[in-house]
Design a protein around this motif. Structure first.
Motif, PDB file in Angstrom:
ATOM      1  N   PRO A   1      12.016  20.358 -11.087  1.00 33.86           N
ATOM      2  CA  PRO A   1      11.079  20.796 -12.128  1.00 33.86           C
ATOM      3  C   PRO A   1       9.858  19.880 -12.203  1.00 33.86           C
ATOM      4  O   PRO A   1       9.943  18.680 -11.945  1.00 33.86           O
ATOM      5  CB  PRO A   1      11.912  20.715 -13.411  1.00 33.86           C
ATOM      6  N   LYS A   2       8.736  20.483 -12.592  1.00 35.80           N
ATOM      7  CA  LYS A   2       7.492  19.742 -12.742  1.00 35.80           C
ATOM      8  C   LYS A   2       6.762  20.250 -13.973  1.00 35.80           C
ATOM      9  O   LYS A   2       7.077  21.308 -14.495  1.00 35.80           O
ATOM     10  CB  LYS A   2       6.608  19.901 -11.502  1.00 35.80           C
ATOM     11  N   GLN A   3       5.756  19.469 -14.387  1.00 37.25           N
ATOM     12  CA  GLN A   3       4.925  19.863 -15.517  1.00 37.25           C
ATOM     13  C   GLN A   3       5.775  20.190 -16.750  1.00 37.25           C
ATOM     14  O   GLN A   3       5.643  21.252 -17.360  1.00 37.25           O
ATOM     15  CB  GLN A   3       4.054  21.065 -15.139  1.00 37.25           C
ATOM     16  N   ALA A   4       6.666  19.266 -17.099  1.00 36.34           N
ATOM     17  CA  ALA A   4       7.529  19.448 -18.277  1.00 36.34           C
ATOM     18  C   ALA A   4       8.335  20.742 -18.188  1.00 36.34           C
ATOM     19  O   ALA A   4       8.463  21.503 -19.139  1.00 36.34           O
ATOM     20  CB  ALA A   4       6.706  19.419 -19.562  1.00 36.34           C
TER      21      ALA A   4
ATOM     22  N   PHE B   1      16.321  23.135  -8.782  1.00 37.58           N
ATOM     23  CA  PHE B   1      17.440  22.736  -7.936  1.00 37.58           C
ATOM     24  C   PHE B   1      18.384  21.750  -8.630  1.00 37.58           C
ATOM     25  O   PHE B   1      19.606  21.921  -8.556  1.00 37.58           O
ATOM     26  CB  PHE B   1      16.937  22.135  -6.621  1.00 37.58           C
ATOM     27  N   PRO B   2      17.889  20.692  -9.292  1.00 34.54           N
ATOM     28  CA  PRO B   2      18.844  19.785  -9.968  1.00 34.54           C
ATOM     29  C   PRO B   2      19.702  20.499 -11.007  1.00 34.54           C
ATOM     30  O   PRO B   2      20.896  20.190 -11.149  1.00 34.54           O
ATOM     31  CB  PRO B   2      17.929  18.742 -10.627  1.00 34.54           C
ATOM     32  N   ALA B   3      19.109  21.458 -11.741  1.00 34.81           N
ATOM     33  CA  ALA B   3      19.895  22.205 -12.729  1.00 34.81           C
ATOM     34  C   ALA B   3      20.910  23.116 -12.052  1.00 34.81           C
ATOM     35  O   ALA B   3      22.053  23.243 -12.511  1.00 34.81           O
ATOM     36  CB  ALA B   3      18.962  23.020 -13.626  1.00 34.81           C
ATOM     37  N   LEU B   4      20.515  23.761 -10.960  1.00 31.82           N
ATOM     38  CA  LEU B   4      21.442  24.612 -10.204  1.00 31.82           C
ATOM     39  C   LEU B   4      22.584  23.778  -9.639  1.00 31.82           C
ATOM     40  O   LEU B   4      23.763  24.158  -9.735  1.00 31.82           O
ATOM     41  CB  LEU B   4      20.687  25.322  -9.088  1.00 31.82           C
TER      42      LEU B   4
ATOM     43  N   ALA C   1      16.850  14.990 -15.174  1.00 32.42           N
ATOM     44  CA  ALA C   1      17.619  13.866 -14.637  1.00 32.42           C
ATOM     45  C   ALA C   1      16.997  13.426 -13.321  1.00 32.42           C
ATOM     46  O   ALA C   1      16.792  14.255 -12.418  1.00 32.42           O
ATOM     47  CB  ALA C   1      19.080  14.264 -14.426  1.00 32.42           C
ATOM     48  N   LEU C   2      16.685  12.154 -13.229  1.00 32.91           N
ATOM     49  CA  LEU C   2      16.022  11.659 -12.024  1.00 32.91           C
ATOM     50  C   LEU C   2      16.962  11.641 -10.823  1.00 32.91           C
ATOM     51  O   LEU C   2      16.542  11.882  -9.695  1.00 32.91           O
ATOM     52  CB  LEU C   2      15.487  10.240 -12.281  1.00 32.91           C
ATOM     53  N   LEU C   3      18.253  11.356 -11.052  1.00 30.02           N
ATOM     54  CA  LEU C   3      19.213  11.201  -9.961  1.00 30.02           C
ATOM     55  C   LEU C   3      20.267  12.295 -10.034  1.00 30.02           C
ATOM     56  O   LEU C   3      20.733  12.655 -11.115  1.00 30.02           O
ATOM     57  CB  LEU C   3      19.885   9.829 -10.028  1.00 30.02           C
TER      58      LEU C   3
ATOM     59  N   HIS D   1      28.874  10.246  -8.356  1.00 34.58           N
ATOM     60  CA  HIS D   1      28.649   9.450  -9.565  1.00 34.58           C
ATOM     61  C   HIS D   1      28.890  10.346 -10.783  1.00 34.58           C
ATOM     62  O   HIS D   1      27.960  10.950 -11.334  1.00 34.58           O
ATOM     63  CB  HIS D   1      27.230   8.899  -9.571  1.00 34.58           C
ATOM     64  N   LEU D   2      30.140  10.431 -11.180  1.00 36.49           N
ATOM     65  CA  LEU D   2      30.506  11.302 -12.291  1.00 36.49           C
ATOM     66  C   LEU D   2      30.066  10.755 -13.641  1.00 36.49           C
ATOM     67  O   LEU D   2      30.112  11.476 -14.641  1.00 36.49           O
ATOM     68  CB  LEU D   2      32.020  11.542 -12.299  1.00 36.49           C
ATOM     69  N   GLU D   3      29.651   9.495 -13.685  1.00 39.43           N
ATOM     70  CA  GLU D   3      29.215   8.917 -14.959  1.00 39.43           C
ATOM     71  C   GLU D   3      27.755   9.244 -15.274  1.00 39.43           C
ATOM     72  O   GLU D   3      27.283   8.981 -16.386  1.00 39.43           O
ATOM     73  CB  GLU D   3      29.413   7.397 -14.940  1.00 39.43           C
ATOM     74  N   ARG D   4      27.040   9.823 -14.323  1.00 38.67           N
ATOM     75  CA  ARG D   4      25.622  10.088 -14.526  1.00 38.67           C
ATOM     76  C   ARG D   4      25.382  11.321 -15.398  1.00 38.67           C
ATOM     77  O   ARG D   4      26.213  12.229 -15.451  1.00 38.67           O
ATOM     78  CB  ARG D   4      24.924  10.309 -13.182  1.00 38.67           C
ATOM     79  N   GLN D   5      24.237  11.323 -16.037  1.00 39.86           N
ATOM     80  CA  GLN D   5      23.796  12.523 -16.726  1.00 39.86           C
ATOM     81  C   GLN D   5      23.336  13.549 -15.700  1.00 39.86           C
ATOM     82  O   GLN D   5      23.027  13.203 -14.560  1.00 39.86           O
ATOM     83  CB  GLN D   5      22.670  12.192 -17.699  1.00 39.86           C
ATOM     84  N   PHE D   6      23.278  14.797 -16.090  1.00 40.98           N
ATOM     85  CA  PHE D   6      22.978  15.863 -15.135  1.00 40.98           C
ATOM     86  C   PHE D   6      22.166  16.955 -15.820  1.00 40.98           C
ATOM     87  O   PHE D   6      22.045  16.995 -17.050  1.00 40.98           O
ATOM     88  CB  PHE D   6      24.274  16.451 -14.570  1.00 40.98           C
ATOM     89  N   MET D   7      21.618  17.825 -15.005  1.00 39.89           N
ATOM     90  CA  MET D   7      20.879  18.975 -15.514  1.00 39.89           C
ATOM     91  C   MET D   7      21.756  20.219 -15.418  1.00 39.89           C
ATOM     92  O   MET D   7      22.626  20.317 -14.539  1.00 39.89           O
ATOM     93  CB  MET D   7      19.584  19.182 -14.729  1.00 39.89           C
TER      94      MET D   7
END
Length: 533
Positions: A272-275, A282-285, A457-459, A470-476
């Motif tokens: 995602p870009k531009q807010a 793709f990260p959300a998918l 989420a950056l990562l 990395h199951l401890e990370r936040q996700f989209m």
């Protein structure tokens, strides 16, 4: 006459007609919703005509339900509009500032048609997509290269050269500079002397690749595109900031189809870009599919084991009846309650204790004691657990009693009978519960807002860094992205199209996952059809 109408036979006919009518209404409503989502979602990728417009801002217009005071004067805009704004039927249009610098800060504006004093749709007008997700509507003039000036028609050829330079820049940053930076930082932590041969060698290597990176960046800066804006001004745009260029007013059907397919691919493969008003999802998918898979892996064995105990081992008494009633009632508990439970129990209690055991030296940093993918998947597994238990228990009950008796007669134990006879026969019922769990788990949003699903989420939860998962990370999550875009967006322009496209993608994800589960269930059902018939 009335008595004849309410005769038994007539009552049956009336009930059939009423039931059929209600089913038709439900199907029509469902198809209408799907058609709306698909049409608006696909329209987001289709080529829209571009216009140059002159606005008389001294005329007051309407923005939504609130009037906006325009400054007195005349200003030209470039706009994207999916209808012919010259038509008398169109009373309002969406205006977009003509330069991508202004588009980053400015917002689309709704103006009345009475404000439009001039409108033009030139074929040479190009939509130039920028790497940050914004776009520029302008007329390309020429391309400035390190050697000479080139025609704007050579954009795609020069863009390939720029893409090669970009790849070299990324390669140097990722494969050379980043490891050397980490190596130097580690040496400083270990207090390695600056005169040590290893330290000097690392510094020299870093300086070499840094100078090479500077050379490539300077080479990229020498490529620029000269364009003419709506008001006649010329502007130089760095080609390193551009992503694509198309002529929407001159495109034929094949060019539009190519753009349509490429935009769909970009939508499912880009970030995602531009807010979250441009780019892809793709990260959300990725986060949605991964969370559903983890949830399924967690809930299936728990639900199956609980159902086996209730159906095969638990005595038929009041306690078990209360347990069954509780399981059925848990299926109707609001999902936000599960979110609060997951936050309090999994995150703060379990995660906090794990942090104190695994990372005692980092008492001020929460790793597992913060919302993340693991706790979101576990909470969603608990949310869908009653569905799996009920479906599995029903599947176990459908296994004929004679099969159990035949297994016992051959000398098998109860455990062997359940494992080798009953459980394989009940797999269609288990898959039914899994299908229902996937359908509900993929669409829930409320618990995820508390348990690690974020707007951006950056990562990713899976990458090339050890331990890779990395199951401890936040996700989209697609549901969270749709919620945020639908309710937090102040405008109904391009953001609405992207949200409809995200809704369509979520429907496709659920459909694909359910289709896979249904095919597995049907295969298993056909395998044991002789016993179920």
């Amino acid at each position: 006459m009335i008595k004849a109408f309410w005769a038994d036979q007539e009552k049956e006919h009336f009930a059939i007609i009423l039931s059929g009518s209600l089913v038709c209404l439900v199907i029509i409503a469902l198809l209408s919703i799907v058609a709306l989502i698909v049409s608006r979602g696909l329209a987001h990728f289709w080529v829209q005509p571009a216009y140059f417009v002159n606005i008389n801002e001294s005329v007051q217009g309407q923005t939504g339900s609130n009037a906006e005071q325009f400054l007195v004067g005349r200003k030209q805009y470039a706009i994207i509009q999916n209808r012919d704004v010259a038509s008398d039927k169109v009373k309002r249009v969406w205006l977009q500032e003509s330069t991508y610098m202004e588009a980053n800060s400015g917002k689309p504006t709704v103006v009345e048609k009475s404000q439009i004093t001039y409108l033009d749709k030139p074929e040479r007008l190009a939509k130039i997509g920028m790497t940050d997700g914004s776009f520029l509507l302008a007329i390309p003039k020429q391309i400035q290269t390190p050697a000479s000036m080139a025609s704007a028609s050579e954009f795609h050829v020069i863009q390939e050269q720029i893409e090669q330079l970009r790849e070299q820049v990324v390669e140097i940053q990722v494969q050379h500079l980043s490891p050397l930076h980490e190596l130097l930082a580690e040496m400083r932590i270990r207090e390695v002397e600056a005169t040590a041969p290893a330290y000097i060698k690392a510094v020299q290597a870093y300086q070499h690749w840094d100078s090479r990176l500077t050379e490539l960046q300077q080479a990229l800066s020498r490529y620029s595109l000269v364009v003419s804006l709506a008001d006649g001004r010329e502007m130089s745009v760095p080609l390193a900031d551009t992503h694509y260029m198309q002529y929407p007013n001159a495109a034929n059907i094949f060019e539009k189809l190519y753009y349509f397919i490429s935009q769909i691919w970009l939508f499912v493969s880009d970030s995602p870009k531009q807010a979250i008003t441009a780019g892809g999802v793709f990260p959300a998918l990725f986060g949605t599919v991964l969370m559903v898979m983890l949830m399924t892996i967690m809930v299936t064995p728990l639900g199956v084991l609980a159902a086996i105990y209730l159906a095969e081992y638990a005595p038929n008494n009041s306690v078990v009846s209360i347990i069954r009633i509780a399981v059925s009632n848990l299926a109707g508990v609001p999902s936000i309650v599960y979110g609060v439970f997951g936050l309090g129990f999994f995150v703060y209690t379990v995660g906090g204790h794990l942090d104190s055991l695994i990372f005692p030296e980092k008492s001020d940093v929460a790793v597992f004691g913060a919302p993340g993918l693991l706790w979101a998947s576990l909470t969603m597994a608990l949310l869908t657990l009653p569905v799996v238990i009920v479906s599995t228990e029903e599947g176990l009950r459908r296994v004929p009693r004679t099969l159990r008796q035949g297994s016992y007669a051959l000398g098998a134990t109860k455990f062997e009978t359940i494992r080798l006879i009953v459980l394989p026969m009940a797999t269609p019922g288990i898959m039914t519960g899994v299908i229902l769990a996937i359908a509900r788990g993929a669409g829930e949003v409320a618990p995820l807002l508390m348990l690690g699903a974020v707007k951006f989420a950056l990562l990713l939860p899976i990458d090339a860094e050890f331990p890779y998962i990395h199951l401890e990370r936040q996700f989209m999550h697609l549901g969270v992205l749709i919620y945020d875009g639908a309710f937090h967006s102040q405008f109904g322009g391009g953001e609405a199209g992207l949200m409809f496209a995200a809704c369509m993608l979520l429907l496709v994800v659920v459909l694909v996952l359910n289709t896979i589960a249904v095919r597995i269930r049907n295969r298993l059902r056909n395998q044991y059809q002789i016993f179920n018939g």
